[in-house]
Design a protein around this motif. Sequence first.
Motif, PDB file in Angstrom:
ATOM      1  N   SER A  96      -9.583  -1.983  10.457  1.00 22.86           N
ATOM      2  CA  SER A  96     -11.030  -2.197  10.392  1.00 22.86           C
ATOM      3  C   SER A  96     -11.614  -1.763   9.049  1.00 22.86           C
ATOM      4  N   GLU A  97     -11.022  -0.719   8.434  1.00 19.40           N
ATOM      5  CA  GLU A  97     -11.573  -0.218   7.173  1.00 19.40           C
ATOM      6  C   GLU A  97     -11.278  -1.136   5.993  1.00 19.40           C
ATOM      7  N   ILE A  98     -10.314  -2.029   6.139  1.00 21.50           N
ATOM      8  CA  ILE A  98      -9.944  -2.891   5.008  1.00 21.50           C
ATOM      9  C   ILE A  98     -10.241  -4.368   5.284  1.00 21.50           C
ATOM     10  N   LYS A  99     -11.013  -4.652   6.319  1.00 20.54           N
ATOM     11  CA  LYS A  99     -11.212  -6.046   6.685  1.00 20.54           C
ATOM     12  C   LYS A  99     -11.930  -6.856   5.609  1.00 20.54           C
ATOM     13  N   ASP A 100     -12.668  -6.195   4.738  1.00 21.11           N
ATOM     14  CA  ASP A 100     -13.377  -6.908   3.667  1.00 21.11           C
ATOM     15  C   ASP A 100     -12.758  -6.667   2.297  1.00 21.11           C
ATOM     16  N   LYS A 101     -11.590  -5.985   2.270  1.00 20.20           N
ATOM     17  CA  LYS A 101     -10.908  -5.727   1.001  1.00 20.20           C
ATOM     18  C   LYS A 101      -9.597  -6.501   0.949  1.00 20.20           C
ATOM     19  N   PHE A 102      -9.149  -6.788  -0.261  1.00 20.72           N
ATOM     20  CA  PHE A 102      -7.897  -7.515  -0.451  1.00 20.72           C
ATOM     21  C   PHE A 102      -6.800  -6.549  -0.871  1.00 20.72           C
ATOM     22  N   ARG A 103      -5.715  -6.505  -0.102  1.00 16.14           N
ATOM     23  CA  ARG A 103      -4.582  -5.666  -0.466  1.00 16.14           C
ATOM     24  C   ARG A 103      -3.830  -6.297  -1.636  1.00 16.14           C
ATOM     25  N   PRO A 104      -3.667  -5.584  -2.748  1.00 19.29           N
ATOM     26  CA  PRO A 104      -2.894  -6.129  -3.864  1.00 19.29           C
ATOM     27  C   PRO A 104      -1.454  -6.413  -3.435  1.00 19.29           C
ATOM     28  N   GLY A 105      -0.965  -7.579  -3.796  1.00 23.90           N
ATOM     29  CA  GLY A 105       0.401  -7.951  -3.431  1.00 23.90           C
ATOM     30  C   GLY A 105       0.505  -8.620  -2.080  1.00 23.90           C
ATOM     31  N   THR A 304      -0.923   4.834  -1.014  1.00 22.29           N
ATOM     32  CA  THR A 304      -1.358   5.135  -2.378  1.00 22.29           C
ATOM     33  C   THR A 304      -2.547   4.271  -2.757  1.00 22.29           C
ATOM     34  N   PRO A 305      -3.683   4.838  -3.178  1.00 26.24           N
ATOM     35  CA  PRO A 305      -4.851   4.017  -3.544  1.00 26.24           C
ATOM     36  C   PRO A 305      -4.513   3.056  -4.685  1.00 26.24           C
ATOM     37  N   ARG A 306      -4.955   1.804  -4.524  1.00 19.98           N
ATOM     38  CA  ARG A 306      -4.749   0.772  -5.540  1.00 19.98           C
ATOM     39  C   ARG A 306      -6.088   0.104  -5.849  1.00 19.98           C
ATOM     40  N   ARG A 307      -6.263  -0.349  -7.087  1.00 21.00           N
ATOM     41  CA  ARG A 307      -7.480  -1.055  -7.468  1.00 21.00           C
ATOM     42  C   ARG A 307      -7.484  -2.459  -6.899  1.00 21.00           C
ATOM     43  N   THR A 308      -8.640  -2.898  -6.415  1.00 20.24           N
ATOM     44  CA  THR A 308      -8.757  -4.238  -5.859  1.00 20.24           C
ATOM     45  C   THR A 308     -10.222  -4.673  -5.898  1.00 20.24           C
ATOM     46  N   ASN A 314     -16.926  -7.248  -5.358  1.00 18.06           N
ATOM     47  CA  ASN A 314     -17.116  -5.910  -5.904  1.00 18.06           C
ATOM     48  C   ASN A 314     -15.772  -5.252  -6.199  1.00 18.06           C
ATOM     49  N   GLU A 315     -15.674  -4.562  -7.325  1.00 21.07           N
ATOM     50  CA  GLU A 315     -14.463  -3.810  -7.635  1.00 21.07           C
ATOM     51  C   GLU A 315     -14.437  -2.534  -6.801  1.00 21.07           C
ATOM     52  N   THR A 316     -13.263  -2.233  -6.230  1.00 21.93           N
ATOM     53  CA  THR A 316     -13.150  -1.069  -5.354  1.00 21.93           C
ATOM     54  C   THR A 316     -11.698  -0.599  -5.343  1.00 21.93           C
ATOM     55  N   GLU A 317     -11.371   0.335  -4.454  1.00 24.14           N
ATOM     56  CA  GLU A 317     -10.004   0.786  -4.256  1.00 24.14           C
ATOM     57  C   GLU A 317      -9.632   0.613  -2.793  1.00 24.14           C
ATOM     58  N   ILE A 318      -8.323   0.561  -2.531  1.00 25.42           N
ATOM     59  CA  ILE A 318      -7.868   0.377  -1.158  1.00 25.42           C
ATOM     60  C   ILE A 318      -6.661   1.248  -0.891  1.00 25.42           C
ATOM     61  N   SER A 319      -6.622   1.824   0.302  1.00 23.92           N
ATOM     62  CA  SER A 319      -5.480   2.576   0.797  1.00 23.92           C
ATOM     63  C   SER A 319      -5.261   2.116   2.228  1.00 23.92           C
ATOM     64  N   THR A 320      -4.073   1.624   2.535  1.00 26.42           N
ATOM     65  CA  THR A 320      -3.826   1.002   3.838  1.00 26.42           C
ATOM     66  C   THR A 320      -3.193   1.989   4.800  1.00 26.42           C
ATOM     67  N   LYS A 321      -3.911   2.314   5.879  1.00 32.72           N
ATOM     68  CA  LYS A 321      -3.376   3.174   6.929  1.00 32.72           C
ATOM     69  C   LYS A 321      -2.671   2.303   7.973  1.00 32.72           C
ATOM     70  N   GLY A 322      -2.060   2.958   8.945  1.00 35.23           N
ATOM     71  CA  GLY A 322      -1.394   2.203  10.000  1.00 35.23           C
ATOM     72  C   GLY A 322       0.110   2.379   9.940  1.00 35.23           C
ATOM     73  N   ARG A 323       0.807   1.508  10.650  1.00 33.90           N
ATOM     74  CA  ARG A 323       2.261   1.622  10.796  1.00 33.90           C
ATOM     75  C   ARG A 323       2.929   0.495  10.023  1.00 33.90           C
ATOM     76  N   HIS A 324       3.615   0.834   8.941  1.00 29.80           N
ATOM     77  CA  HIS A 324       4.202  -0.183   8.072  1.00 29.80           C
ATOM     78  C   HIS A 324       5.623   0.208   7.683  1.00 29.80           C
ATOM     79  N   ASP A 325       6.439  -0.790   7.411  1.00 32.07           N
ATOM     80  CA  ASP A 325       7.804  -0.551   6.956  1.00 32.07           C
ATOM     81  C   ASP A 325       7.784  -0.013   5.530  1.00 32.07           C
ATOM     82  N   PRO A 326       8.385   1.143   5.271  1.00 32.23           N
ATOM     83  CA  PRO A 326       8.495   1.593   3.880  1.00 32.23           C
ATOM     84  C   PRO A 326       9.428   0.693   3.069  1.00 32.23           C
TER      85      PRO A 326
END
Length: 356
Positions: A96-105, A304-308, A314-326
């Motif tokens: 929910s916190e990243i629904k309006d942000k784009f994850r780099p990559g 790890t926070p990344r620029r996006t 709008n320019e912002t930063e993103i850090s993705t929480k949750g359960r992900h494969d390292p």
Amino acid sequence: MSHNTFGHLFRVTTFGESHGPALGCVVDGCPPGVELAEDDLQPYLDQRKPGQSRHTTQRKESDRVRILSGVFEGVTTGTPIGLMIENEDQRSKDYSEIKDKFRPGHADYTYIAKYGRRDYRGGGRSSARETAMRVAAGGVARKVLGPDIVIRGAMVRMGEEQIDYANWDWDQVQQNPFFSPDASSVAGFETYLDGVRKAGSSVGAAVEVHASGVPAGWGAPIYGKLDAELAAAMMSINAVKGVEIGAGMEAARLTGEQNADEMRMDAGEPVFLSNNNGGVLGGISTGQDLIVRFSVKPTSSILTPRRTIDADGNETEISTKGRHDPCVGIRAVPIGEAMMACVLADQMLRHRAQCG
């Protein structure tokens, strides 16, 4: 959204999203009379499913496959085979916190650019969760191919760590959580990935898939090249960014003498003295083992926070929480095997249609 189907005579169409109620696929073109049960498919799904070790996402999914159609009295009928897996452990609130942000990559931005909307819950259709149905379809393909064709995969590299090819032992692949054929590499993989995970980051990997028992003659010389279709199939897997056949990129360093797979006769049959071609010449199988290698990029969802930027520019930063494969490349091994199986089943049926 178009292009959810691959294959020519053996055709697979997948549907469903990461956080939807279920995933499914339709396998069309399977010949009648092939013995098939859910238990034939489940072992491959069990290899791919999440939550089996600390080295993969902790999302808990049983990934129990159901056959909905195309099988009667234990054998295929020749009609479309419907397969389904229910999603059981979605946590959409994690996104929910990243629904309006784009994850780099990630595919977040490109989905918006193409469709004007996206399912932010785990990536929706762009999630690697979709590959569960490819693995199920690959199980059907293996039954079509029969027991004489053996398809096996292994992880050969993770970030800066890699196996020693001199220690290759297929029996080791199912004995460790990394699908490594080199027992001596497991401790290094484990220590390395523990450090990556604790840092909130991720890392890429390389996977190698072999198929033995494929007869000479499958494939076509121009637009139906066996190696081209294998490469396309592997590139269609989420996060894959490179594919090699046989010697692959290393062929650029070889001379003609080194690269030539010389031939001799043995008991009246042609044999090759090496396999730089990866089992394919002129788009047609040679009878040698098919060898395909592909690289998987690091998981895009990291702490790890990344620029996006966001959906409003709008320019912002993103850090993705949750359960992900390292390292999503670990679970790519059974997926690569499945795509190999589907391509070979399709090529077998096409060869039989043309050459009898």
